[in-house]
Design a protein around this motif. Structure first.
Motif, mmCIF file in Angstrom:
data_model
loop_
_atom_site.group_PDB
_atom_site.id
_atom_site.type_symbol
_atom_site.label_atom_id
_atom_site.label_comp_id
_atom_site.label_asym_id
_atom_site.label_seq_id
_atom_site.Cartn_x
_atom_site.Cartn_y
_atom_site.Cartn_z
ATOM 1 N N THR A 103 -28.355 44.806 7.875
ATOM 2 C CA THR A 103 -28.561 45.577 6.664
ATOM 3 C C THR A 103 -30.035 45.855 6.416
ATOM 4 O OG1 THR A 103 -28.431 43.497 5.494
ATOM 5 C CG2 THR A 103 -26.472 44.870 5.481
ATOM 6 N N ALA A 104 -30.922 45.308 7.265
ATOM 7 C CA ALA A 104 -32.357 45.488 7.037
ATOM 8 C C ALA A 104 -32.893 46.723 7.745
ATOM 9 C CB ALA A 104 -33.109 44.245 7.486
ATOM 10 N N ARG A 105 -32.024 47.676 8.055
ATOM 11 C CA ARG A 105 -32.530 48.870 8.744
ATOM 12 C C ARG A 105 -32.725 50.011 7.781
ATOM 13 N NH1 ARG A 105 -28.787 48.811 14.124
ATOM 14 N NH2 ARG A 105 -29.080 46.623 14.548
ATOM 15 N N ASP A 147 -26.672 48.297 0.336
ATOM 16 C CA ASP A 147 -28.048 48.334 -0.166
ATOM 17 C C ASP A 147 -28.097 47.879 -1.613
ATOM 18 O OD1 ASP A 147 -29.203 49.094 2.120
ATOM 19 O OD2 ASP A 147 -29.554 51.175 1.566
ATOM 20 N N ARG A 148 -27.120 48.333 -2.382
ATOM 21 C CA ARG A 148 -27.102 47.924 -3.784
ATOM 22 C C ARG A 148 -26.956 46.410 -3.891
ATOM 23 N NH1 ARG A 148 -25.159 51.408 -7.890
ATOM 24 N NH2 ARG A 148 -27.322 51.273 -8.457
ATOM 25 N N PHE A 149 -25.981 45.853 -3.154
ATOM 26 C CA PHE A 149 -25.786 44.402 -3.201
ATOM 27 C C PHE A 149 -27.072 43.687 -2.808
ATOM 28 C CE2 PHE A 149 -20.990 44.962 -2.330
ATOM 29 C CZ PHE A 149 -20.747 45.032 -3.680
ATOM 30 N N ARG A 150 -27.759 44.207 -1.792
ATOM 31 C CA ARG A 150 -28.952 43.522 -1.307
ATOM 32 C C ARG A 150 -30.119 43.666 -2.272
ATOM 33 N NH1 ARG A 150 -31.061 45.392 3.084
ATOM 34 N NH2 ARG A 150 -32.147 43.454 3.499
ATOM 35 N N SER A 151 -30.043 44.654 -3.169
ATOM 36 C CA SER A 151 -31.131 44.797 -4.139
ATOM 37 C C SER A 151 -30.862 43.944 -5.386
ATOM 38 C CB SER A 151 -31.299 46.267 -4.531
ATOM 39 O OG SER A 151 -30.289 46.654 -5.434
ATOM 40 N N ARG A 156 -26.716 36.217 -0.645
ATOM 41 C CA ARG A 156 -26.426 37.169 0.436
ATOM 42 C C ARG A 156 -25.079 36.893 1.099
ATOM 43 N NH1 ARG A 156 -31.282 40.160 2.266
ATOM 44 N NH2 ARG A 156 -31.992 40.705 0.193
ATOM 45 N N GLY A 158 -21.499 51.291 6.149
ATOM 46 C CA GLY A 158 -21.730 52.730 6.200
ATOM 47 C C GLY A 158 -22.080 53.355 4.863
ATOM 48 N N ASN A 159 -21.612 52.782 3.759
ATOM 49 C CA ASN A 159 -21.957 53.411 2.485
ATOM 50 C C ASN A 159 -23.080 52.647 1.789
ATOM 51 O OD1 ASN A 159 -20.887 51.292 0.925
ATOM 52 N ND2 ASN A 159 -18.833 52.153 1.070
ATOM 53 N N GLY A 160 -23.566 53.191 0.725
ATOM 54 C CA GLY A 160 -24.767 52.644 0.092
ATOM 55 C C GLY A 160 -24.557 51.335 -0.657
ATOM 56 N N LEU A 161 -23.287 50.895 -0.717
ATOM 57 C CA LEU A 161 -22.978 49.708 -1.512
ATOM 58 C C LEU A 161 -23.714 48.461 -1.004
ATOM 59 C CD1 LEU A 161 -21.268 49.583 -3.980
ATOM 60 C CD2 LEU A 161 -19.322 48.943 -2.592
#
Lengths: 262, 326
Positions: A260-262, A89-93, A98, A84-87
């Protein structure tokens, strides 16, 4: 490979700090299991008569099993919060492994389950439960429980990734766990069940795990019956749990990529 | 010219909704690009495609010459991303957050420790370094988030609405940090809903609407297209509006128009203070009672109005100076 280990380790560290800083997390692995032990030991234990069996010796393995399985829901809810939080996305960037994200969560949740085992053992000991076998045998029982706990935790992670909603995870988790719990020898002997239901319950991995623990700890058991699962609960438990693990983990890793790819 | 970000025909759909349509753009190395547009125009989708978080349905994108789909891990080593919400762990301290991210960038323990200390210092977070992030203010969280995105000294930095929800002092502080990063040679892609922010920071601006690029240029070019600042005068008596408009035009302020409602007279003032002085003189000579007198900067609405021709709810689309000769 070494990246995978160092990433996983860094994220386990993150979750361990959470455990130290969020009191509710520690409460959930201490208060609840203690309440279970006391409830079964004193409330149900006083009403239940399992012929030829001292109930306090009998039910502990069942409580251990139940608490291990309950780990599923809390992991699933935690995964939903992470998504739910942006964390995420950060990990995935980041140029990191993974699956380390899931490893971090599941391994630290396994540690919580282990803490719960220790707490329950102490309380169980206080109300008269004993292990009558040697050190290795005792350890074997706990290892089997933690394997069950780990499978449940990964199952919870999969559930969280698939549903992405904490409430849905708690309610569906309950629906999945309940039949497994009651259709097992965790709290009652299977002798009283209708024949066909008894066959189902015998093959239930939770029956196998509970009966193996009773055997390994020298606690009184009612599993002595006929049929392969009753005679070899340890083998059944190991085979089923390892098979579930090998199915669930890749599924969870895959849905992590998708969710997480949404 | 060398480009740090190149996108060619990027498209992405979610079910029936096409979030990005054939987006093509390029950002020269070392420059700041402002990606400007309202909510839901595809800014975040663009950033997610360029940062390897999302696979485009079609099209190609390269970051520092590396393909985002073919070499995602190589791309990730070279980028920093700060998202719309501060993506930091509330339960960890500021220091722990940065060290965790640094470790996951595989920078090596020593580099991580010294980089983290530097960034905390530069972002004015040293004092709060050992406090859990949940005790931080909004501005501090954003600074920590930005610091995290800069840990690996990335060649390309993506900032998705870095100042949304921040108050003015914090916004200005963020701007300063972004400028500093560009001055150090990084390429920055910044999305924003505020024309002023893009104006302050960006070398070039790309305007997105409904997933498509509708305009591109330097801030000055874009502002010129909507006519710069406008002076708005509200008269007490609607019947006097035409006379006031005529007086302003006659005094050479610009071509004044009367907006819908009939009481507001609007005129472009490209000549700055002189135009305002002439306006005051013109109004004094005319003698009508004025209830409101204000200078208004062009807003994103104005840009959109003039670029798309859509009536975005503003009353005087037809009389917009961007579409007139003045």
């Amino acid at each position: 490979m070494s990246e995978f280990v160092s990433d996983g380790w860094a994220l386990i560290g993150r979750h361990l700090r959470h455990i130290a800083r969020v009191p509710q997390k520690l409460l959930s692995v201490t208060i609840m299991p203690v309440a279970f032990v006391l409830a079964f030991g004193y409330v149900l234990g006083s009403a239940m008569e399992v012929p030829g069996v001292e109930y306090r010796e009998y039910f502990m393995a069942g409580v251990f099993t139940q608490v291990m399985v309950a780990g599923m829901t809390s992991t699933g809810v935690g995964v939903c919060e992470d998504l739910g939080n942006g964390l995420m996305d950060r990990f995935r960037s980041l140029p990191m492994s993974r699956s380390a994200v899931l490893i971090g969560r599941t391994v630290s949740d396994l540690l919580l389950s282990a803490i719960a085992c220790v707490v329950m053992s102490v309380v169980g000991f206080a109300i008269g439960w004993r292990i009558h076998t040697g050190f290795w045998s005792a350890l074997g029982g706990f290892a089997l429980l933690l394997l069950l706990g780990f499978v449940a935790i990964w199952g919870g992670a999969l559930l969280g990734l698939a549903l992405r909603n904490a409430e849905a995870v708690s309610s569906l988790g309950f629906v999945i766990v309940m039949p497994f719990m009651f259709l097992s020898s965790a709290f009652v002997p299977l002798n009283g069940l209708p024949h066909w239901l008894r066959e189902v319950a015998k093959w239930n991995p939770l029956s196998a795990v509970t009966d193996s623990c009773r055997e390994l700890w020298g606690n009184e058991t009612t599993a002595a019956g006929t049929g392969f699962p009753a005679e070899h609960p340890g083998t059944v438990a190991l085979v089923v749990l390892v098979a579930m693990f090998l199915i669930i983990v890749p599924m969870a890793v895959r849905s992590f990529g998708k969710a997480t790819a949404r | 010219m060398e480009y740090a970000i190149e996108a060619e025909g990027l498209s992405k759909s979610y079910g029936n909704h096409q979030a990005l349509k054939d987006l093509t753009m390029s950002v020269p190395t070392g420059s700041i690009l402002g990606l400007l547009g309202p909510n839901g125009c595809g800014k975040t989708t663009t950033v997610r495609c360029l940062t390897t978080l999302l696979k485009p349905d079609s099209g190609r994108a390269r970051i520092a010459g590396l393909d985002v789909v073919e070499q995602p891990k190589e791309v990730r080593r070279r980028i920093g991303l700060a998202g719309q919400y501060a993506a930091v762990d509330e339960r960890l301290t500021g220091l722990e957050n940065l060290r965790l991210i640094g470790t996951l960038y595989h920078l090596g323990r020593k580099t991580v420790h010294s980089r983290v200390d530097d960034l905390l210092e530069r972002f004015d977070l040293t004092e709060a370094a050992h406090r859990q992030v949940k005790t931080y203010s909004g501005g501090m969280r954003r600074r920590l988030d930005l610091a995290a995105s800069l840990l690996a000294d990335p060649a390309v930095v993506f900032l998705d609405e870095p100042t949304t929800g921040l108050d003015l002092p914090n916004r200005i502080a963020m701007w300063e940090l972004v400028r500093e990063q560009a001055a150090k040679g990084a390429t920055v892609l910044l999305t924003t809903q505020y024309l002023e922010e893009a104006d302050q920071l960006a070398d070039r601006i790309v305007v997105l609407a409904k997933g498509e690029v509708i305009a591109e240029g330097t801030p000055d070019e874009l502002k010129a297209s909507v006519g710069g600042e406008r002076l708005e005068v509200t008269v007490e008596d609607a019947s006097r509006a035409e006379a006031v408009a005529k007086a302003l035009t006659d005094w050479g302020v610009g071509t004044a128009t009367v907006g819908e409602g009939g009481r507001r007279v609007s005129v472009p003032v490209d000549a700055g203070m002189e135009a305002v002085a002439s306006a005051v003189a013109a109004l004094k000579g005319e003698g009508s009672r004025i209830t409101d007198f204000s200078l208004r900067k062009p807003t994103l609405d104005d840009v959109f109005l003039s670029l798309t021709g859509h009536d975005a709810g503003a009353p005087d689309a037809a009389s917009d100076p961007g579409t007139e000769e003045s």
